[in-house]
Write a protein that holds these residues in place. Sequence first.
Motif, PDB file in Angstrom:
ATOM      1  N   LYS A 185      28.314  -5.452  25.449  1.00 29.18           N
ATOM      2  CA  LYS A 185      29.324  -6.237  26.162  1.00 29.18           C
ATOM      3  C   LYS A 185      30.667  -6.168  25.432  1.00 29.18           C
ATOM      4  O   LYS A 185      31.711  -6.191  26.083  1.00 29.18           O
ATOM      5  N   SER A 186      30.643  -6.050  24.122  1.00 28.62           N
ATOM      6  CA  SER A 186      31.899  -5.908  23.371  1.00 28.62           C
ATOM      7  C   SER A 186      32.621  -4.620  23.750  1.00 28.62           C
ATOM      8  O   SER A 186      33.829  -4.617  23.974  1.00 28.62           O
ATOM      9  N   GLU A 187      31.865  -3.526  23.824  1.00 28.56           N
ATOM     10  CA  GLU A 187      32.461  -2.260  24.244  1.00 28.56           C
ATOM     11  C   GLU A 187      32.982  -2.376  25.666  1.00 28.56           C
ATOM     12  O   GLU A 187      34.071  -1.889  25.989  1.00 28.56           O
ATOM     13  N   ALA A 188      32.220  -3.031  26.537  1.00 24.54           N
ATOM     14  CA  ALA A 188      32.643  -3.204  27.930  1.00 24.54           C
ATOM     15  C   ALA A 188      33.953  -3.975  27.997  1.00 24.54           C
ATOM     16  O   ALA A 188      34.871  -3.591  28.730  1.00 24.54           O
ATOM     17  N   ARG A 189      34.078  -5.058  27.250  1.00 26.18           N
ATOM     18  CA  ARG A 189      35.324  -5.836  27.245  1.00 26.18           C
ATOM     19  C   ARG A 189      36.492  -4.995  26.733  1.00 26.18           C
ATOM     20  O   ARG A 189      37.600  -5.081  27.255  1.00 26.18           O
ATOM     21  N   ARG A 190      36.234  -4.161  25.726  1.00 29.04           N
ATOM     22  CA  ARG A 190      37.284  -3.266  25.218  1.00 29.04           C
ATOM     23  C   ARG A 190      37.741  -2.300  26.299  1.00 29.04           C
ATOM     24  O   ARG A 190      38.938  -2.102  26.512  1.00 29.04           O
ATOM     25  N   LYS A 191      36.783  -1.679  26.989  1.00 26.59           N
ATOM     26  CA  LYS A 191      37.115  -0.712  28.049  1.00 26.59           C
ATOM     27  C   LYS A 191      37.871  -1.387  29.187  1.00 26.59           C
ATOM     28  O   LYS A 191      38.816  -0.830  29.731  1.00 26.59           O
ATOM     29  N   ILE A 192      37.458  -2.601  29.541  1.00 26.70           N
ATOM     30  CA  ILE A 192      38.154  -3.351  30.588  1.00 26.70           C
ATOM     31  C   ILE A 192      39.589  -3.620  30.152  1.00 26.70           C
ATOM     32  O   ILE A 192      40.533  -3.419  30.921  1.00 26.70           O
ATOM     33  N   GLY A 193      39.773  -4.062  28.910  1.00 27.45           N
ATOM     34  CA  GLY A 193      41.113  -4.329  28.378  1.00 27.45           C
ATOM     35  C   GLY A 193      41.987  -3.088  28.320  1.00 27.45           C
ATOM     36  O   GLY A 193      43.207  -3.169  28.465  1.00 27.45           O
ATOM     37  N   GLU A 194      41.369  -1.925  28.116  1.00 29.92           N
ATOM     38  CA  GLU A 194      42.111  -0.656  28.060  1.00 29.92           C
ATOM     39  C   GLU A 194      42.494  -0.157  29.452  1.00 29.92           C
ATOM     40  O   GLU A 194      43.244   0.801  29.581  1.00 29.92           O
ATOM     41  N   GLY A 195      41.928  -0.775  30.484  1.00 30.43           N
ATOM     42  CA  GLY A 195      42.202  -0.317  31.849  1.00 30.43           C
ATOM     43  C   GLY A 195      41.365   0.872  32.255  1.00 30.43           C
ATOM     44  O   GLY A 195      41.745   1.625  33.154  1.00 30.43           O
ATOM     45  N   ALA A 196      40.219   1.064  31.611  1.00 30.21           N
ATOM     46  CA  ALA A 196      39.371   2.224  31.876  1.00 30.21           C
ATOM     47  C   ALA A 196      38.254   1.931  32.870  1.00 30.21           C
ATOM     48  O   ALA A 196      37.381   2.758  33.068  1.00 30.21           O
ATOM     49  N   VAL A 197      38.280   0.739  33.492  1.00 27.89           N
ATOM     50  CA  VAL A 197      37.179   0.328  34.363  1.00 27.89           C
ATOM     51  C   VAL A 197      37.673   0.094  35.786  1.00 27.89           C
ATOM     52  O   VAL A 197      38.672  -0.594  35.998  1.00 27.89           O
ATOM     53  N   ASP A 198      36.950   0.675  36.744  1.00 32.45           N
ATOM     54  CA  ASP A 198      37.203   0.426  38.165  1.00 32.45           C
ATOM     55  C   ASP A 198      35.968  -0.220  38.773  1.00 32.45           C
ATOM     56  O   ASP A 198      34.838   0.127  38.418  1.00 32.45           O
ATOM     57  N   VAL A 199      36.197  -1.144  39.692  1.00 32.71           N
ATOM     58  CA  VAL A 199      35.131  -1.743  40.487  1.00 32.71           C
ATOM     59  C   VAL A 199      35.495  -1.497  41.941  1.00 32.71           C
ATOM     60  O   VAL A 199      36.577  -1.884  42.389  1.00 32.71           O
ATOM     61  N   ASP A 200      34.628  -0.824  42.636  1.00 33.85           N
ATOM     62  CA  ASP A 200      34.851  -0.493  44.044  1.00 33.85           C
ATOM     63  C   ASP A 200      36.204   0.201  44.237  1.00 33.85           C
ATOM     64  O   ASP A 200      36.996  -0.160  45.100  1.00 33.85           O
ATOM     65  N   ARG A 201      36.474   1.172  43.367  1.00 39.30           N
ATOM     66  CA  ARG A 201      37.661   2.043  43.410  1.00 39.30           C
ATOM     67  C   ARG A 201      38.977   1.315  43.150  1.00 39.30           C
ATOM     68  O   ARG A 201      40.047   1.788  43.516  1.00 39.30           O
ATOM     69  N   ALA A 202      38.920   0.140  42.504  1.00 47.72           N
ATOM     70  CA  ALA A 202      40.132  -0.594  42.139  1.00 47.72           C
ATOM     71  C   ALA A 202      40.049  -0.969  40.661  1.00 47.72           C
ATOM     72  O   ALA A 202      39.002  -1.416  40.188  1.00 47.72           O
ATOM     73  N   ARG A 203      41.134  -0.763  39.943  1.00 47.40           N
ATOM     74  CA  ARG A 203      41.186  -1.091  38.517  1.00 47.40           C
ATOM     75  C   ARG A 203      40.896  -2.565  38.314  1.00 47.40           C
ATOM     76  O   ARG A 203      41.379  -3.409  39.056  1.00 47.40           O
ATOM     77  N   CYS A 204      40.098  -2.894  37.316  1.00 49.50           N
ATOM     78  CA  CYS A 204      39.765  -4.279  37.025  1.00 49.50           C
ATOM     79  C   CYS A 204      40.059  -4.567  35.562  1.00 49.50           C
ATOM     80  O   CYS A 204      39.572  -3.855  34.677  1.00 49.50           O
ATOM     81  N   THR A 205      40.851  -5.590  35.305  1.00 50.58           N
ATOM     82  CA  THR A 205      41.197  -5.959  33.930  1.00 50.58           C
ATOM     83  C   THR A 205      40.704  -7.361  33.581  1.00 50.58           C
ATOM     84  O   THR A 205      41.041  -7.887  32.531  1.00 50.58           O
ATOM     85  N   ASP A 206      39.882  -7.955  34.441  1.00 49.11           N
ATOM     86  CA  ASP A 206      39.348  -9.296  34.229  1.00 49.11           C
ATOM     87  C   ASP A 206      37.923  -9.200  33.694  1.00 49.11           C
ATOM     88  O   ASP A 206      37.000  -8.917  34.447  1.00 49.11           O
ATOM     89  N   ASP A 207      37.746  -9.447  32.391  1.00 47.83           N
ATOM     90  CA  ASP A 207      36.413  -9.318  31.800  1.00 47.83           C
ATOM     91  C   ASP A 207      35.508 -10.509  32.125  1.00 47.83           C
ATOM     92  O   ASP A 207      34.351 -10.529  31.756  1.00 47.83           O
TER      93      ASP A 207
END
Length: 108
Positions: A57-79
């Motif tokens: 989950k720590s790595e996931a929060r880092r990736k979200i903060g970096e802007g490297a995560v999309d949910v349903d083809r939209a960037r998500c920055t809310d961990d």
Amino acid sequence: REIVARFHDEAAAAEAEAEFERVFAKGAVPEDLPVFEVSGVPTLPEALVACRLCASKSEARRKIGEGAVDVDRARCTDDKRALEAGEKHLLRVGRRYAWLVAKGRAAQ
């Protein structure tokens, strides 16, 4: 293409090249993605770990903060985002994709 042809055949090389063009040049979603089912309503970091897109989950929060995560083809920055129950979500971290199905009850 040349490397694939060397180890497989020309037809496999042409197919691999077409898939690469479709996914990376045109932004399409890969065809054979893994599907993961979770119970409850997971937060985004929990979902990324469940889908094996992040090791923790720590790595996931880092990736979200970096802007490297999309949910349903939209960037998500809310961990803290919770994924809706009963829906199939397309998750992406970098160039890796997975489907997540949250099987649970939605908050009321």
